[in-house]
Write a protein that holds these residues in place. Structure first.
Motif, PDB file in Angstrom:
ATOM      1  N   ALA A 492       0.820  -1.208   0.000  1.00  0.00           N
ATOM      2  CA  ALA A 492       0.000   0.000   0.000  1.00  0.00           C
ATOM      3  C   ALA A 492       0.854   1.258   0.000  1.00  0.00           C
ATOM      4  O   ALA A 492       0.454   2.295  -0.554  1.00  0.00           O
ATOM      5  CB  ALA A 492      -0.924  -0.012   1.219  1.00  0.00           C
ATOM      6  N   GLY A 493       2.041   1.183   0.613  1.00  0.00           N
ATOM      7  CA  GLY A 493       2.898   2.360   0.713  1.00  0.00           C
ATOM      8  C   GLY A 493       3.389   2.884  -0.619  1.00  0.00           C
ATOM      9  O   GLY A 493       3.680   4.083  -0.741  1.00  0.00           O
ATOM     10  N   ILE A 494       3.510   2.024  -1.644  1.00  0.00           N
ATOM     11  CA  ILE A 494       3.937   2.498  -2.971  1.00  0.00           C
ATOM     12  C   ILE A 494       2.740   2.922  -3.796  1.00  0.00           C
ATOM     13  O   ILE A 494       2.870   3.672  -4.766  1.00  0.00           O
ATOM     14  CB  ILE A 494       4.749   1.407  -3.714  1.00  0.00           C
ATOM     15  N   LEU A 495       1.553   2.468  -3.406  1.00  0.00           N
ATOM     16  CA  LEU A 495       0.327   2.802  -4.145  1.00  0.00           C
ATOM     17  C   LEU A 495      -0.284   4.088  -3.587  1.00  0.00           C
ATOM     18  O   LEU A 495      -1.444   4.145  -3.169  1.00  0.00           O
ATOM     19  CB  LEU A 495      -0.650   1.635  -4.075  1.00  0.00           C
ATOM     20  N   GLN A 496       0.550   5.106  -3.542  1.00  0.00           N
ATOM     21  CA  GLN A 496       0.186   6.439  -3.073  1.00  0.00           C
ATOM     22  C   GLN A 496       0.664   7.444  -4.123  1.00  0.00           C
ATOM     23  O   GLN A 496       1.552   7.147  -4.935  1.00  0.00           O
ATOM     24  CB  GLN A 496       0.854   6.737  -1.723  1.00  0.00           C
ATOM     25  N   PRO A 497       0.101   8.648  -4.154  1.00  0.00           N
ATOM     26  CA  PRO A 497       0.601   9.654  -5.094  1.00  0.00           C
ATOM     27  C   PRO A 497       2.097   9.888  -4.879  1.00  0.00           C
ATOM     28  O   PRO A 497       2.559   9.828  -3.741  1.00  0.00           O
ATOM     29  CB  PRO A 497      -0.212  10.903  -4.737  1.00  0.00           C
ATOM     30  N   PRO A 498       2.901  10.112  -5.923  1.00  0.00           N
ATOM     31  CA  PRO A 498       2.472  10.279  -7.314  1.00  0.00           C
ATOM     32  C   PRO A 498       2.423   8.980  -8.105  1.00  0.00           C
ATOM     33  O   PRO A 498       2.154   9.017  -9.310  1.00  0.00           O
ATOM     34  CB  PRO A 498       3.551  11.198  -7.879  1.00  0.00           C
ATOM     35  N   ALA A 499       2.696   7.838  -7.500  1.00  0.00           N
ATOM     36  CA  ALA A 499       2.707   6.584  -8.247  1.00  0.00           C
ATOM     37  C   ALA A 499       1.304   6.077  -8.567  1.00  0.00           C
ATOM     38  O   ALA A 499       1.088   5.456  -9.600  1.00  0.00           O
ATOM     39  CB  ALA A 499       3.478   5.512  -7.461  1.00  0.00           C
ATOM     40  N   PHE A 500       0.348   6.341  -7.684  1.00  0.00           N
ATOM     41  CA  PHE A 500      -0.996   5.793  -7.859  1.00  0.00           C
ATOM     42  C   PHE A 500      -2.010   6.710  -7.183  1.00  0.00           C
ATOM     43  O   PHE A 500      -1.813   7.138  -6.046  1.00  0.00           O
ATOM     44  CB  PHE A 500      -1.068   4.395  -7.230  1.00  0.00           C
ATOM     45  N   TYR A 501      -3.055   7.016  -7.911  1.00  0.00           N
ATOM     46  CA  TYR A 501      -4.166   7.802  -7.379  1.00  0.00           C
ATOM     47  C   TYR A 501      -5.413   6.928  -7.411  1.00  0.00           C
ATOM     48  O   TYR A 501      -5.767   6.385  -8.456  1.00  0.00           O
ATOM     49  CB  TYR A 501      -4.409   9.057  -8.229  1.00  0.00           C
ATOM     50  N   ARG A 502      -6.066   6.810  -6.277  1.00  0.00           N
ATOM     51  CA  ARG A 502      -7.243   5.939  -6.262  1.00  0.00           C
ATOM     52  C   ARG A 502      -8.518   6.658  -6.667  1.00  0.00           C
ATOM     53  O   ARG A 502      -9.481   6.036  -7.089  1.00  0.00           O
ATOM     54  CB  ARG A 502      -7.424   5.301  -4.888  1.00  0.00           C
ATOM     55  N   ARG A 503      -8.557   7.989  -6.538  1.00  0.00           N
ATOM     56  CA  ARG A 503      -9.789   8.710  -6.845  1.00  0.00           C
ATOM     57  C   ARG A 503      -9.828   9.086  -8.327  1.00  0.00           C
ATOM     58  O   ARG A 503      -9.718  10.237  -8.719  1.00  0.00           O
ATOM     59  CB  ARG A 503      -9.903   9.966  -5.975  1.00  0.00           C
ATOM     60  N   LEU A 504      -9.933   8.067  -9.145  1.00  0.00           N
ATOM     61  CA  LEU A 504     -10.001   8.254 -10.580  1.00  0.00           C
ATOM     62  C   LEU A 504     -11.336   7.732 -11.095  1.00  0.00           C
ATOM     63  O   LEU A 504     -12.094   7.094 -10.374  1.00  0.00           O
ATOM     64  CB  LEU A 504      -8.857   7.501 -11.270  1.00  0.00           C
ATOM     65  N   ARG A 505     -11.580   7.977 -12.348  1.00  0.00           N
ATOM     66  CA  ARG A 505     -12.782   7.445 -12.961  1.00  0.00           C
ATOM     67  C   ARG A 505     -12.774   5.923 -12.838  1.00  0.00           C
ATOM     68  O   ARG A 505     -11.764   5.275 -13.146  1.00  0.00           O
ATOM     69  CB  ARG A 505     -12.816   7.854 -14.437  1.00  0.00           C
ATOM     70  N   PRO A 506     -13.858   5.314 -12.400  1.00  0.00           N
ATOM     71  CA  PRO A 506     -13.861   3.868 -12.183  1.00  0.00           C
ATOM     72  C   PRO A 506     -13.506   3.089 -13.442  1.00  0.00           C
ATOM     73  O   PRO A 506     -13.919   3.439 -14.543  1.00  0.00           O
ATOM     74  CB  PRO A 506     -15.311   3.578 -11.759  1.00  0.00           C
ATOM     75  N   ILE A 507     -12.692   2.054 -13.268  1.00  0.00           N
ATOM     76  CA  ILE A 507     -12.405   1.133 -14.351  1.00  0.00           C
ATOM     77  C   ILE A 507     -13.658   0.306 -14.608  1.00  0.00           C
ATOM     78  O   ILE A 507     -14.358  -0.094 -13.680  1.00  0.00           O
ATOM     79  CB  ILE A 507     -11.220   0.215 -13.986  1.00  0.00           C
ATOM     80  N   ARG A 508     -13.948   0.025 -15.860  1.00  0.00           N
ATOM     81  CA  ARG A 508     -15.209  -0.627 -16.202  1.00  0.00           C
ATOM     82  C   ARG A 508     -15.103  -2.146 -16.217  1.00  0.00           C
ATOM     83  O   ARG A 508     -15.634  -2.816 -17.091  1.00  0.00           O
ATOM     84  CB  ARG A 508     -15.690  -0.119 -17.552  1.00  0.00           C
ATOM     85  N   GLY A 509     -14.406  -2.682 -15.271  1.00  0.00           N
ATOM     86  CA  GLY A 509     -14.303  -4.134 -15.198  1.00  0.00           C
ATOM     87  C   GLY A 509     -13.008  -4.646 -15.787  1.00  0.00           C
ATOM     88  O   GLY A 509     -12.381  -3.980 -16.612  1.00  0.00           O
TER      89      GLY A 509
END
Length: 514
Positions: A492-509
């Motif tokens: 989870a520590g690497i899945l933080q900005p700037p590497a990863f943003y969770r509040r994005l448009r939902p992936i459609r599956g």
């Protein structure tokens, strides 16, 4: 026909990309402000065809000098330090509020509270280490020496070798014991043997540092100087029998599977049956990373005087626990290892270091608190879906690769189909209920977590590989691929900005390979 230089063509393409993503301008998706390439990082005065590094991040580096407490800096390293700020916020909170006995909040809060109580740690001085030093002083013969080595290894010291769990290199579904080289105070073999100035300077500084630590522990200057010379001679002999970093890159160089009887025959002056009994291990086949090192260890067991062993072990204990003791030990350790060897100007704040130590000792307990606040289930679901789609795209890429033979494609797809992807945090958390943590005894807490980690590692030996275990803690700002287990892990520590943003448009599956 005049040819366009590759770099010019490349940056014409990049110009199109910049325009496509808005030249770094904000876009808005579902109310979330996003950016593409951070064009503000670019140094447009630099020629990308001659210095792409300066062109790509020169402006960022000019605006973000390396902090005095760090030896490197980048957006990623900055994000990693910001993670530690988040951990400090968590730990300040849980350490100041009562929590149920044995819960992650109580364990991590009490550990952190003890660590940040510098007044109590300084008042204790060398006293917490005295029982270990007394045990070493009581060594009279080879049997006593082995008993002390067994006790020190159970506490986490790797002297002069280390024994840990590892997947069997020839049957990676099983875990076996792995005996590796250890027991050096300098970073690696080169520091003891190479003639370049930086290594010569490091050796001179090391002698002064070892002597300084002995003086802090109560030795006279003359005694400390003699002890440092004994340590250097002992460790240099071990270093000469060790592989250098280049040789260690070859997996076959550390692949030496043998029977328990062969190990005992290699080191007849060390009672491996007694060691295994104490470690609660059953004698079985194992891997020896460096047989030549173990032969040197045997020579030391058979011929080095007990008094020299005692001096070496006193140093190893001081070295291992330097940062767990009072401020003079911490400062001396920093001045050599971080200041002289790494060029770091100052210690990080105590609270930040205590956050790091809590993560190191109770990582999955702290990790539970971390993901509650900074990586909720929807973040894990989104990241998992994203990685699933990348794997599906890789499947399509392999299928369409014209340069691969059918047999190579088959093997690649088989490997891809067994790839184990871990995202965020474990599905099952590590149980720390057996670890006794006190908010009034920092050294005791360190010892308790060290012993737990050693016992936890040894308990894996002789069993099938548990593919649910993680090699990094959830707050870690890093990731890894384990080739033996064919797994890729994103804490989870690497899945933080700037590497990863969770509040994005939902992936459609998830995508399905075509």
């Amino acid at each position: 026909m005049k040819k366009t230089p590759l770099c010019v063509a490349l940056f014409a393409c990049l110009g199109t990309v910049f325009a496509t993503v808005g030249m770094g301008q904000s876009a808005n998706l579902n109310g979330t402000s996003l950016k593409g390439i951070e064009t503000g990082d670019l140094d447009r005065k630099a020629d990308p065809c001659t210095d792409f590094y300066e062109f790509s991040n020169g402006a960022w580096r000019a605006q973000n000098p390396i902090p005095n407490s760090m030896d490197r800096w980048s957006r990623r390293w900055k994000a990693g330090e910001e993670n530690k700020d988040q951990l400090r916020i968590i730990l300040d909170d849980v350490s100041s509020h009562p929590a149920a006995k044995g819960t992650p909040a109580e364990l991590t809060g009490d550990f952190y509270a003890a660590c940040t109580n510098v007044k109590a740690i300084d008042a204790a001085g060398i006293k917490p280490l005295q029982p270990m030093l007394d045990q070493i002083s009581s060594i009279r013969n080879a049997a006593d020496l082995q008993a002390v080595l067994i006790a020190l290894q159970a506490d986490g010291l790797q002297v002069p070798f280390n024994l840990s769990s590892s997947p069997d290199p020839h049957a990676p579904e099983n875990v076996i014991a792995d005996v590796g080289a250890g027991g050096l105070g300098l970073p690696d073999r080169d520091y003891y043997l190479k003639p370049e100035k930086r290594f010569v300077d490091a050796r001179a500084g090391y002698l002064l540092h070892v002597a300084k630590m002995f003086e802090l522990a109560g030795s006279s200057p003359a005694e400390a100087k003699a002890a440092a010379e004994t340590v250097m001679a002992f460790e240099t002999a071990l270093a000469k029998a060790s592989l250098d970093n280049v040789a260690l890159r070859d997996p076959s160089a550390t692949d030496h599977k043998m029977t328990f009887a062969q190990l005992q025959a290699m080191t007849p002056h060390f009672d491996w049956a007694a060691y295994y009994h104490s470690a609660k291990l059953a004698p079985a086949d194992l891997n020896i990373d460096q047989p030549e090192f173990m032969k040197e260890a045997e020579r030391q067991f058979s011929s080095t005087p007990i008094e020299q062993w005692k001096t070496y072990l006193r140093w190893q204990v001081l070295h291992f626990h330097a940062d767990d003791l009072s401020t003079p030990f911490v400062d001396a350790n920093f001045n050599f290892y971080r200041k002289q060897l790494a060029g770091v100007g100052e210690l990080k704040p105590r609270a930040t270091r205590c956050a790091e130590y809590t993560d190191a000792g109770l990582g999955e307990a702290l990790g539970q608190e971390y993901v509650k606040r900074y990586f909720p289930p929807e973040a894990k679901a989104r990241a998992t879906e994203m990685v699933t789609n990348i794997v599906a795209a890789m499947h399509d890429t392999i299928e369409g690769a014209e340069w691969m033979t059918p047999e190579t494609k088959k093997k690649a797809l088989e490997k891809l189909s067994t790839l184990n992807v871990k995202v965020g945090y474990p599905d099952k958390w590590k149980d720390y209920s057996s670890v006794a943590i006190s908010r009034n005894d920092y050294f005791g807490d360190v010892e308790a977590t060290n012993r737990f980690q050693v016992a936890d590692d040894r308990a894996k030996i002789g069993k099938p590989v548990n593919r649910n275990l993680w090699g990094m803690t959830p707050p870690t700002s890093n990731a890894y691929y384990n080739p033996q287990l064919n797994e890729i892990v994103f804490p989870a520590g690497i899945l933080q900005p700037p590497a990863f943003y969770r509040r994005l448009r939902p992936i459609r599956g998830p995508l399905v390979p075509r």
